[in-house]
Enzyme design. Structure first.
Site, short mmCIF file in Angstrom:
data_model
loop_
_atom_site.label_atom_id
_atom_site.label_comp_id
_atom_site.label_asym_id
_atom_site.label_seq_id
_atom_site.Cartn_x
_atom_site.Cartn_y
_atom_site.Cartn_z
N CYS B 77 39.82 -12.90 51.80
CA CYS B 77 40.93 -13.53 51.11
C CYS B 77 40.94 -13.29 49.69
CB CYS B 77 40.85 -15.11 50.92
SG CYS B 77 42.41 -15.90 50.50
N HIS B 177 41.26 -15.98 56.47
CA HIS B 177 39.96 -16.99 56.40
C HIS B 177 39.67 -17.07 57.56
CE1 HIS B 177 40.82 -18.71 52.57
NE2 HIS B 177 42.15 -18.22 52.79
N GLU B 179 36.68 -18.10 58.53
CA GLU B 179 35.79 -19.34 58.53
C GLU B 179 36.65 -20.36 59.19
OE1 GLU B 179 36.58 -18.01 55.70
OE2 GLU B 179 37.53 -19.45 54.40
#
Lengths: 257, 195
Positions: B77, B177, B179
């Site tokens: 990001c 992202h 995650e």
């Protein structure tokens, strides 16, 4: 292609999900972490957890729940319910929430939206707007309500939606109290107006009863995401079926299987 | 294996740590130069605004440390954007690992900015995409993007085509992202840790 998002909403009390019709008559729909993990596995694009306990003890239980959810699931989730300060937001984001949703506090103190977006970034600040079509001195208007939709304000919904964007909200969660719990479909016209005016995503909420309702809210309602609770909790609609239904009708959705 | 997450002032990285926990990786969250240099893998995450993040990196000297690292480094990001040459976000000179400029999405009616949500990435040319299905969906939240360039190893399209992933030597980066990008994101993180 950017996809339309399907978002199950979990109302949480004491670590368990509950969902009522028009926010009363709560029914138990299971463990909040397990249910969230199941939705993530089934292809939910995001989750919303709303804390409906208002006590201090409930608040710390909720933060612990947020931590467990963040540890368990690998999709974004938003948390809301009773958030009124930078400190509240900081605690929830540090517990692992991706976004926070503010509602009554933003109505009481609109500057809070500016402060939060400056402090944490617009991308994680969702402003929830509960609205009801109400008779006012100007005739019927969409009016913002607080306190779970029970308390009318003097704020008109459509300009308020624009204002929260200008103040730095990253997303709007628009709940129509007229359609919420009815299963007769989302408030399409209002959602289309708010979403058409906005340059931030709008999550439509309230009224989903069948798969067509989602199709409608993504097309004529111009929504970026559709949120529902009981129809998912009670397996009236399974998310993989809903995704397939929308995909078959040429709507961009994230297919996971 | 020693994995370090670089600590700086860019937002909340709790979800990155949880994602590493889920795949059973241990990590150190630090801004200490020695710890960073001795790591096997370095993750440079970020949520936030480019100029504030870059000013902080300069203040603590990490702007010199990061480009000089020799082990695999993975920026995500805003981390990815800071690894580019320049960002239009508050006209910020960045670290210049990737010689490309980050630009704001042009205003087009009906296309909201930020680009927020799940979008598919394509044309993989990176080991990080190993075992990923074609057109995998990942989660984006950003208003600025690097155009497709010589370092692009996965692309995405919103308003126009842009770089979803960049790669040069030991430097890897993703605009999305990982995650919170479901199983696809998890796979990319595992692939990075397995380099």
């Amino acid at each position: 292609m950017l996809t339309k998002r399907i978002i199950p909403c979990l109302d949480v009390k004491d670590g368990r999900t509950v969902k009522g019709v028009n926010f009363v008559n709560l029914r138990d729909a299971g463990d909040a972490v397990e249910l969230g993990a199941m939705y993530a596995e089934h292809g939910a694009d995001e989750l919303v957890y709303l804390d409906i306990t208002a006590t201090i003890d409930g608040r710390s239980t909720f933060i612990e729940l947020v931590r467990r959810v963040a540890h368990t699931i690998n999709i974004p989730f938003t948390v809301g319910g009773g958030i009124s300060s930078i400190g509240d937001v900081s605690a929830l984001l540090h517990a692992g929430a991706d976004k926070v949703s503010i509602n009554s506090a933003a109505v009481r103190n609109p500057d809070l939206i500016n402060e939060l977006s400056l402090e944490f970034g617009s991308q994680c600040i969702v402003v929830a707007i509960d609205t009801r079509y109400t008779l006012t001195e100007n005739g019927h208007e969409h009016i913002v309500h607080t306190h779970g939709g029970r308390k009318p304000t003097e704020i008109r919904t459509i300009p308020w939606a624009k204002e929260v964007e200008e103040r730095g909200a990253g997303e709007i969660l628009l709940t129509s109290m007229d359609t919420d719990g009815t299963k007769n479909g989302f408030a399409l016209e209002l959602t289309a107006t708010v979403s058409g005016n906005a340059n931030i995503p709008v999550i439509a909420s309230g009224g989903a009863g069948n798969m067509d309702h989602f199709y409608d809210v993504f097309t004529s309602g111009k929504a970026d995401a559709g949120l529902a609770a009981s129809i998912f909790h009670f397996r009236e609609i399974d998310i993989p079926d809903l995704k397939k239904y929308l995909n078959d009708r040429n709507l961009p959705v994230r297919m996971t299987k | 294996m020693k994995t370090v997450i670089i600590k700086y002032n860019a937002g909340n990285v709790q979800s990155v740590m949880y994602a590493l926990d889920r795949i059973g990786a241990t990590y150190l969250y630090t801004d200490n130069e020695e710890e960073i240099r001795s790591a096997d893998k370095v993750i440079f995450p970020g949520v936030g605004e480019a100029s504030t993040a870059m000013n902080y990196l300069r203040k603590v000297g990490l702007d010199k440390v990061i480009p000089s690292l020799k082990q695999p480094v993975f920026g995500t990001c805003i981390g990815m954007q800071l690894m580019c040459r320049f960002s239009e976000e508050n006209n910020t000179e960045c670290m210049g690992i990737f010689n490309v400029d980050v630009k704001r999405f042009p205003a087009v009616p009906g296309m909201k900015v930020p680009h927020m949500g799940w979008n598919n990435i394509m044309d993989y040319k990176t080991v990080l995409a190993g075992d990923l299905p074609d057109n995998a969906y990942v989660y984006f939240v950003h208003s600025y993007a690097a155009p497709v360039c010589e370092y692009t190893v996965a692309s995405c399209e919103y308003v126009l085509p842009f770089s979803a992933m960049l790669q040069k030597d030991n430097f890897y980066a993703a605009q999305f992202h990982c995650e919170i990008s479901g199983n696809a994101g998890q796979k990319i993180m595992e692939n990075f840790l397995n380099i």
